[in-house]
Structure formats: structure tokens, C-alpha cells
Design a protein around this motif. Structure first.
Motif, PDB file in Angstrom:
ATOM      1  N   ILE A  87       0.909  -1.065   0.096  1.00 37.21           N
ATOM      2  CA  ILE A  87       0.101   0.140  -0.162  1.00 37.21           C
ATOM      3  C   ILE A  87       0.779   1.188   0.006  1.00 37.21           C
ATOM      4  O   ILE A  87       1.862   1.370   0.858  1.00 37.21           O
ATOM      5  CB  ILE A  87      -0.966   0.062   1.162  1.00 37.21           C
ATOM      6  N   VAL A  88       0.533   2.078  -1.037  1.00 40.67           N
ATOM      7  CA  VAL A  88       1.377   3.443  -0.970  1.00 40.67           C
ATOM      8  C   VAL A  88       0.709   4.535  -0.853  1.00 40.67           C
ATOM      9  O   VAL A  88      -0.515   4.696  -1.457  1.00 40.67           O
ATOM     10  CB  VAL A  88       2.036   3.585  -2.485  1.00 40.67           C
ATOM     11  N   LYS A  89       1.000   5.292   0.533  1.00 38.80           N
ATOM     12  CA  LYS A  89      -0.099   6.233   0.819  1.00 38.80           C
ATOM     13  C   LYS A  89       0.013   7.538   0.257  1.00 38.80           C
ATOM     14  O   LYS A  89       1.193   7.897  -0.640  1.00 38.80           O
ATOM     15  CB  LYS A  89       0.269   6.488   2.382  1.00 38.80           C
ATOM     16  N   PRO A 112      -4.778   6.432  -0.810  1.00 39.81           N
ATOM     17  CA  PRO A 112      -3.967   5.168  -0.826  1.00 39.81           C
ATOM     18  C   PRO A 112      -4.063   4.349  -2.176  1.00 39.81           C
ATOM     19  O   PRO A 112      -5.298   4.139  -2.478  1.00 39.81           O
ATOM     20  CB  PRO A 112      -3.853   4.548   0.564  1.00 39.81           C
ATOM     21  N   VAL A 113      -2.881   3.800  -2.576  1.00 45.43           N
ATOM     22  CA  VAL A 113      -3.130   2.894  -3.739  1.00 45.43           C
ATOM     23  C   VAL A 113      -2.572   1.624  -3.391  1.00 45.43           C
ATOM     24  O   VAL A 113      -1.680   1.508  -2.633  1.00 45.43           O
ATOM     25  CB  VAL A 113      -2.560   3.239  -5.072  1.00 45.43           C
ATOM     26  N   GLY A 114      -3.076   0.431  -3.748  1.00 45.96           N
ATOM     27  CA  GLY A 114      -2.524  -0.758  -3.606  1.00 45.96           C
ATOM     28  C   GLY A 114      -1.825  -1.659  -4.747  1.00 45.96           C
ATOM     29  O   GLY A 114      -2.472  -1.170  -6.069  1.00 45.96           O
ATOM     30  N   ILE A 115      -0.917  -2.457  -4.557  1.00 43.56           N
ATOM     31  CA  ILE A 115      -0.247  -3.188  -5.651  1.00 43.56           C
ATOM     32  C   ILE A 115      -0.519  -4.568  -5.626  1.00 43.56           C
ATOM     33  O   ILE A 115      -0.659  -5.384  -4.429  1.00 43.56           O
ATOM     34  CB  ILE A 115       1.365  -2.927  -5.539  1.00 43.56           C
ATOM     35  N   LYS A 116      -1.318  -5.091  -6.457  1.00 41.84           N
ATOM     36  CA  LYS A 116      -1.202  -6.585  -6.647  1.00 41.84           C
ATOM     37  C   LYS A 116      -0.036  -7.124  -7.636  1.00 41.84           C
ATOM     38  O   LYS A 116      -0.113  -6.586  -8.941  1.00 41.84           O
ATOM     39  CB  LYS A 116      -2.600  -6.968  -6.990  1.00 41.84           C
ATOM     40  N   ALA A 117       0.401  -8.360  -7.439  1.00 40.35           N
ATOM     41  CA  ALA A 117       1.401  -8.771  -8.385  1.00 40.35           C
ATOM     42  C   ALA A 117       1.213 -10.276  -8.273  1.00 40.35           C
ATOM     43  O   ALA A 117       1.296 -11.081  -7.269  1.00 40.35           O
ATOM     44  CB  ALA A 117       2.807  -8.345  -8.067  1.00 40.35           C
ATOM     45  N   HIS A 118       1.341 -11.127  -9.378  1.00 39.26           N
ATOM     46  CA  HIS A 118       1.289 -12.459  -9.315  1.00 39.26           C
ATOM     47  C   HIS A 118       2.012 -13.211 -10.392  1.00 39.26           C
ATOM     48  O   HIS A 118       2.040 -12.715 -11.644  1.00 39.26           O
ATOM     49  CB  HIS A 118      -0.115 -13.070  -9.158  1.00 39.26           C
ATOM     50  N   VAL A 143       3.776 -12.984 -15.624  1.00 41.21           N
ATOM     51  CA  VAL A 143       3.611 -12.067 -14.716  1.00 41.21           C
ATOM     52  C   VAL A 143       2.628 -10.920 -14.769  1.00 41.21           C
ATOM     53  O   VAL A 143       2.376 -10.231 -15.744  1.00 41.21           O
ATOM     54  CB  VAL A 143       4.874 -11.279 -14.431  1.00 41.21           C
ATOM     55  N   ARG A 144       1.796 -10.638 -13.892  1.00 37.27           N
ATOM     56  CA  ARG A 144       0.494  -9.812 -14.147  1.00 37.27           C
ATOM     57  C   ARG A 144       0.806  -8.742 -12.950  1.00 37.27           C
ATOM     58  O   ARG A 144       0.694  -9.158 -11.434  1.00 37.27           O
ATOM     59  CB  ARG A 144      -0.692 -10.401 -14.000  1.00 37.27           C
ATOM     60  N   VAL A 145       0.708  -7.597 -13.079  1.00 35.38           N
ATOM     61  CA  VAL A 145       0.879  -6.457 -11.996  1.00 35.38           C
ATOM     62  C   VAL A 145      -0.515  -5.716 -12.136  1.00 35.38           C
ATOM     63  O   VAL A 145      -0.985  -5.005 -13.415  1.00 35.38           O
ATOM     64  CB  VAL A 145       2.035  -5.835 -11.831  1.00 35.38           C
ATOM     65  N   SER A 146      -1.376  -5.173 -11.165  1.00 40.75           N
ATOM     66  CA  SER A 146      -2.406  -4.316 -11.195  1.00 40.75           C
ATOM     67  C   SER A 146      -2.229  -3.394 -10.047  1.00 40.75           C
ATOM     68  O   SER A 146      -1.599  -3.504  -9.110  1.00 40.75           O
ATOM     69  CB  SER A 146      -3.754  -5.184 -11.370  1.00 40.75           C
ATOM     70  N   ILE A 147      -2.892  -2.285 -10.357  1.00 39.44           N
ATOM     71  CA  ILE A 147      -3.003  -1.116  -9.261  1.00 39.44           C
ATOM     72  C   ILE A 147      -4.245  -0.896  -8.893  1.00 39.44           C
ATOM     73  O   ILE A 147      -5.301  -0.693  -9.679  1.00 39.44           O
ATOM     74  CB  ILE A 147      -2.279   0.318 -10.074  1.00 39.44           C
ATOM     75  N   PHE A 148      -4.534  -1.018  -7.696  1.00 43.33           N
ATOM     76  CA  PHE A 148      -5.924  -0.894  -7.049  1.00 43.33           C
ATOM     77  C   PHE A 148      -6.083   0.467  -6.515  1.00 43.33           C
ATOM     78  O   PHE A 148      -5.121   0.681  -5.272  1.00 43.33           O
ATOM     79  CB  PHE A 148      -6.043  -1.975  -6.154  1.00 43.33           C
ATOM     80  N   GLY A 149      -7.109   1.354  -6.788  1.00 44.59           N
ATOM     81  CA  GLY A 149      -7.419   2.512  -5.928  1.00 44.59           C
ATOM     82  C   GLY A 149      -8.591   3.278  -6.343  1.00 44.59           C
ATOM     83  O   GLY A 149      -9.192   2.571  -7.178  1.00 44.59           O
ATOM     84  N   VAL A 150      -8.540   4.515  -6.064  1.00 41.20           N
ATOM     85  CA  VAL A 150      -9.635   5.317  -6.513  1.00 41.20           C
ATOM     86  C   VAL A 150      -9.202   6.056  -8.007  1.00 41.20           C
ATOM     87  O   VAL A 150      -7.922   6.425  -8.011  1.00 41.20           O
ATOM     88  CB  VAL A 150      -9.983   6.414  -5.412  1.00 41.20           C
TER      89      VAL A 150
END
Length: 517
Positions: free
Chosen positions: A295-297, A391-397, A403-410
């Protein structure tokens, strides 16, 4: 401050002097023939003291002795006399029940839209705004002693003007306090520091079992009653009560704690494909897991190296192909650049701001050149800052060589707007000069290249802008040519082959010539 010359004697002094010529000197007690009756008794004025009679009205701070005479007092003695007449220890207590939350700015930034305060901070001076930031989240605030400052200024004015007065001169001054301005200034300062907008729930944690972000941090808003606080401060001055506590009372207002939760969504995602090298894929998987759930503030800068940490065997990383000083080497953690590259592309498309990004030495194969972000422990890093208010969140798998990375936020970008990043080759560079090897694997080498990347903006599905973003330069791979170890030193393989061909031709020609007896 009020000043005027005295041309009358105070009633008390009149009563004392009336019909009593010896009031000051005691002449009535002296013999009729005493020489003292004919000589004036002179008072000794200490150095730096006022010779005349300066009557200072301090009823603004005390009624016990509302008027003091500064006659024969030095500046310091005058200041002390005033300061001894009052006590100042006036403190304002914070009535905001959520004040402790505002020591952590991550919770004070998730203000609910539409919950603005009735008092407009834009009308407050810069000095107040600056001072307010110093007391955010504090339980109490001690008001400064304005009486001492005002008294010092008045004392200096009096002494600068009247040090050379005649002994029988009389003047009057009044100590006046700017209590209205004082009350308004500090009420505004406290209002700005201790009022808070209602906060909605934002992402505050990550549950690895469910692979989902958790929400929290919501609370009601609070607004300090500015007018009431200013009135309480003003009242203390009117009552000459400068000690004790005042509570900065206010009122709370609520919003739905889940108001923002419904707006959180996947802002972007990016996917790349890996090789079939098992060790490298394990490194990729470990790096992806390290950033998953981060989580990045608001305003915080994310560091890839800082989050993933040093790649070591103890963490499970193995040796795989990597670039080091322009060479392809086997390095512990080789392949983790693919995760930083995938993250970079997701971050860009979410509308977040990258603050550090470096291209590889050689053009990558798993992404279009110009869209990569290399990393190395102790070397290049990939960083971005959360330029959104939440805050935004990072999902990586990693799974099945993907490899998939997504950004979660408003949503950060305006409604209907999307960003893409594309790259085109603009120049082909020459192939580096070959090196000759007598052992190892021969390689053909490759040409270098220059690529230019552009941000492509789409609005409602249509391209609306294409803006240059950056340029990347890649060197070519050096050809590695195997040579026979029997080749003389200083001779190239081409020269050796030509020489050997010449010898073979000579031998063939010799066989064709007639034999002589």
C-alpha cells in the motif's frame, strides 16, 4: 495607549498637602531656627530611572493597583512591576475526539468529498496556516503572553521619551491590549489546526489469504466553533483572568464510512511472458510476491529495491541470466527486472507518476524496447510516487510463465480518459566489433538501437493526444567468434583461413604438375 499632561493634583495628594506644608519634608517638626527650613531637600534619582511622575494605567490587566507611578524606577524595575501584577498561563484544550488520528497524515488525507467546513481556510493568513500545521494532532495549546510584549513596547516608548523630563513633570499613559485581534487570530489558528473533515474508509491493510485489501480509517468530521472560542478568549481578557483552561468546543458531522469504498477499483494492469528457465521463473515469482499487497500512501514514494530487498540465496533466489556492466552474466536474482518492468507499465497506465526509471543495457525480449525498467541491488532502482489523494495498492502474481501486476485505487484520471505507453524504434546502431574466442559459445551478435516512447491519451475510446515521454538507447550484443587455438598470435581467423586455403591450393597444384625423373 493614552497620554496627557497633568495640570491637576490627584485628590489623595491634595488632601495630604492641604494645610500641611510639611507633608513631604516634615518641616513642622523642625525648630524654628533650623537651617533645614531654609534649604530644599532634593531626592536622589537612580541612574536610568525616570525623573518625572509617569502614571501608568494598567487596569486592563489588574484592578488591585490599576495605576502605578514609574517615578524613580528603571526600565527593568518598571517591567518587573507590571509582570508582578498578573499571571499568564492560559491554555486551550482540544475538544476534537479524533485529534490523535491526525498525528498520522495518512488518515487526515482521506477527507470525504462534500464535507467542507463552514470556515474558509483561504481567508486565513499564511502565518496562521503555517502555525496551525505545527499543532495538528496536539491535545492542548498554550496561548502566548501578549501582555508582556505590549507592556515592553510601551515601557520602551515611555523611557525613550521621558528620561530627560523635569522632576515635577507629570504624564499619564494607559496600557491597552489588542484583545479582539488576539482572540480572533488564535481562534482561527486553532480552528484550522483542530478542525477536520470527515474521513471515509480507505485501504489500510492486505489479507494474503484472500488476496484482498482491507478498509479502515473512517471517522466523523469535527469543526471547532471559531466564534465561541474567540469569545471565550476575549472574555478572559475582559475578566482579567489569564490562567486556567479553555476548551475548543465544536461539533461533529458524519458521512458514510463506506462512501469511498465503492469507488476503489482496478485502475490498470499489465502482463508479460517469461522464459522456460525454471530458476529465472522462480526469481520472478519471489519478486512478484514481495510487492504483492503493498500500500502506497498519498505523497509516498515507492522503491522497488526497498520493497523487494536484496536478492539472496537465503530468500530462495537462484542464479539466472542478467546484465552486468554490459555483459550477460549469471547472477543471483536474475530476472527480477521483468517484475519491475511489468510494474512500471501498470503504474504508468494508472496515471501515477514514475520518479526513477532506467532502461536496460541491451534491448529486452519480454516487452517492447523503451517500455522496460531495469533494477539492480546497489544500482538502478524503479520508483514512483502516489500523486493521488488516497492510498493505492499493488497486486502482483506469477503463474504459468506469466507475470501480472495491477494497481488498485480510486480513479486518478478524469472520467473517460485512459493512458497507454507505446514505443517505436527510431534508429539502428552498428554491431559492436567482434571478439575471438578459443573456448565457450560463439554468438553472432546484434545491432544496437534507439527507441522513443510516447504517452497516448484516449478520451471515450478515441485517441486525443500523443506526447513524447522518453528515449531509450540499447547497445548491440558483441559477436563472439570461435577460432582455432593453432592460429598464430596476431593473425585473425580470416587471415588464417586465407593462408590455409593458399597452402591447400599450392598442394593441389603441386600434385597436378608432371613428375620428373
Amino acid at each position: 495607549m493614552k497620554k496627557f499632561a497633568y495640570f491637576f493634583v490627584l485628590p489623595v495628594i491634595l488632601a495630604a498637602l492641604s494645610g500641611c506644608s510639611g507633608f513631604l519634608t516634615g518641616y513642622d517638626d523642625l525648630p524654628a531656627d533650623s537651617d533645614l527650613r531654609t534649604e530644599e531637600v532634593k531626592e536622589v534619582i537612580p541612574p536610568g530611572a525616570l525623573p518625572g511622575n509617569i502614571y501608568l494605567n494598567i487596569s486592563a490587566i489588574t484592578l488591585d493597583e490599576p495605576v502605578i507611578n514609574l517615578h524613580a524606577l528603571t526600565r527593568d524595575e518598571a517591567r518587573k512591576k507590571i509582570r508582578d501584577s498578573y499571571d499568564f498561563s492560559l491554555c486551550v484544550d482540544n475538544g476534537n475526539p479524533y485529534y490523535e488520528a491526525f498525528r498520522d497524515y495518512s488518515l487526515s488525507d482521506n477527507s470525504a468529498e462534500g464535507s467542507s467546513r463552514s470556515y474558509d481556510p483561504d481567508t486565513v493568513s499564511g502565518d496562521i496556516i503555517s502555525a496551525s500545521s505545527d499543532i495538528v494532532g496536539e491535545k492542548s495549546y498554550e496561548l502566548p503572553d501578549i501582555i508582556s510584549d505590549e507592556a515592553d513596547k510601551l515601557i520602551n516608548e515611555i523611557y525613550d521619551e521621558h528620561m530627560n523630563d523635569e522632576r515635577d513633570s507629570e504624564y499619564s499613559y494607559s496600557l491597552e491590549l489588542p484583545q479582539d485581534e488576539y482572540a480572533e487570530f488564535y481562534a482561527k489558528l486553532i480552528h484550522d489546526a483542530w478542525s477536520s473533515d470527515a474521513a471515509v474508509n480507505v485501504i489500510t491493510a492486505f489479507d494474503r489469504d484472500s488476496n484482498e485489501f482491507l478498509f479502515g480509517g473512517g471517522h466523523d468530521g469535527y469543526e471547532v466553533d471559531f466564534k465561541k472560542l474567540a469569545g471565550e478568549i476575549r472574555k478572559r481578557f475582559e475578566e482579567r483572568d489569564f490562567t486556567g483552561k479553555i476548551v475548543a468546543e465544536g461539533s461533529t458531522f458524519a458521512v458514510s464510512a463506506d462512501e469511498l469504498k465503492d469507488r476503489y477499483q482496478e485502475l490498470s494492469s499489465f502482463e508479460t511472458h517469461t522464459t522456460n528457465v525454471a530458476v529465472r521463473n522462480k526469481n520472478v515469482s519471489l519478486a512478484a510476491d514481495s510487492i504483492n499487497g503493498t500500500i502506497v500512501k498519498p505523497g509516498e514514494e515507492f522503491s522497488y529495491n526497498g520493497t523487494v530487498g536484496k536478492r539472496t540465496k537465503d530468500k530462495g533466489y537462484g542464479e539466472a541470466g542478467a546484465y552486468l556492466n554490459g555483459e550477460v552474466v549469471q547472477e543471483i536474482g536474475g530476472g527480477v527486472c521483468q517484475v519491475s518492468t511489468t510494474l512500471y507499465n501498470a503504474v504508468f497506465r494508472a496515471g501515477l507518476q514514475s520518479t526513477e526509471r532506467t532502461s536496460h543495457t541491451f534491448a529486452p525480449s519480454y516487452v517492447t524496447p523503451g517500455l522496460d525498467a531495469t533494477v539492480s541491488w546497489g544500482g538502478p532502482d524503479y520508483k514512483f510516487v502516489n500523486n493521488s489523494p488516497y492510498p493505492v495498492g499493488i497486486k502482483a502474481h506469477y503463474e504459468n510463465r506469466k507475470v501480472r501486476v495491477s494497481i488498485f485505487g480510486v480513479p486518478i484520471l478524469p472520467e473517460g480518459e485512459k493512458w497507454d505507453l507505446v514505443s517505436n524504434k527510431t534508429a539502428t546502431l552498428g554491431v559492436p566489433a567482434p571478439v575471438y574466442i578459443s573456448s565457450g559459445k560463439a554468438e553472432n551478435g546484434s545491432a544496437g538501437s534507439i527507441w522513443e516512447a510516447y504517452k497516448v491519451v484516449y478520451k471515450d475510446g478515441e485517441e486525443s493526444a500523443r506526447v513524447f515521454d522518453h528515449k531509450s538507447k540499447y547497445v548491440g550484443h558483441t559477436p563472439r567468434i570461435y577460432v582455432n587455438p593453432l592460429i598464430p598470435k596476431g593473425m585473425t581467423p580470416e587471415e588464417y583461413n586465407a593462408a590455409m586455403a593458399a597452402l591447400a591450393l599450392q598442394a593441389a597444384q603441386a600434385q597436378l604438375q608432371p613428375q620428373t625423373q
